[in-house]
Design a protein around this motif. Structure first.
Motif, short mmCIF file in Angstrom:
data_model
loop_
_atom_site.label_atom_id
_atom_site.label_comp_id
_atom_site.label_asym_id
_atom_site.label_seq_id
_atom_site.Cartn_x
_atom_site.Cartn_y
_atom_site.Cartn_z
N GLU A 46 0.79 -1.29 -0.19
CA GLU A 46 0.05 0.03 0.02
C GLU A 46 0.98 1.51 -0.11
O GLU A 46 1.91 1.33 0.54
N LEU A 47 0.49 2.15 -0.59
CA LEU A 47 1.00 3.40 -0.50
C LEU A 47 0.86 4.38 0.74
O LEU A 47 -0.10 4.09 1.39
N VAL A 48 2.11 4.62 1.32
CA VAL A 48 2.01 5.21 2.54
C VAL A 48 2.19 6.98 2.45
O VAL A 48 1.52 7.70 2.96
N ALA A 49 3.16 7.34 1.63
CA ALA A 49 3.26 8.45 1.40
C ALA A 49 4.01 8.86 0.19
O ALA A 49 4.69 8.15 -0.57
N ARG A 50 3.91 10.03 -0.57
CA ARG A 50 4.12 10.46 -1.82
C ARG A 50 4.69 11.94 -1.68
O ARG A 50 3.91 12.93 -1.11
N ILE A 51 5.80 12.45 -2.56
CA ILE A 51 6.11 13.68 -2.69
C ILE A 51 6.35 13.97 -4.18
O ILE A 51 7.24 13.28 -4.67
N THR A 52 5.79 15.15 -4.51
CA THR A 52 6.04 15.34 -6.08
C THR A 52 7.13 16.22 -6.35
O THR A 52 8.02 16.50 -5.44
N ALA A 53 7.45 16.07 -7.67
CA ALA A 53 8.61 17.06 -8.38
C ALA A 53 8.07 17.92 -9.23
O ALA A 53 7.43 17.29 -10.31
#
Length: 115
Positions: A46-53
């Protein structure tokens, strides 16, 4: 060659904290969204956290909001996950992920929350 190498996992008591790090190489790190996933025994990843660019906007799973913080250092090609108030249900293998044209996964780091 794309490489993602996680570090920082371990055993922690409930309520404790850990910091995970992922060192990236082989692609232009600053241009790509970076994510942390986790997989507990018998459960789907499962996805926990995401940070974009490049904006650095973040997204969190509901289960970790307010407890986990994702950040990135584009100068060092690293993405970190600061985990506070850890609970036994956070026990899992944590993976770093990117998509620089194809799926790229790290080898994973074990986080165990237990008294």
């Amino acid at each position: 060659q794309v490489q993602l190498v996680e570090s920082g996992g371990g055993l922690v008591q409930p309520g404790g904290s850990l910091r995970l790090s992922c060192a990236a190489s082989g692609f232009t790190f600053s241009m790509y969204t970076m994510s942390w996933y986790r997989q507990a025994p018998g459960k789907e990843r499962e996805l926990v956290a995401r940070i974009t660019a490049p904006s650095g906007s973040t997204r969190y799973a509901d289960s970790v909001k307010g407890r986990f913080t994702i950040s990135r250092d584009n100068a060092k090609n690293t993405v970190s996950l600061f985990m506070n108030s850890l609970q036994p249900e956070d026990t899992a293998v944590y993976y770093c992920y990117a998509y620089p044209g194809h799926d790229a996964w790290g080898q994973g780091t074990q986080v165990t929350v237990s008294s």
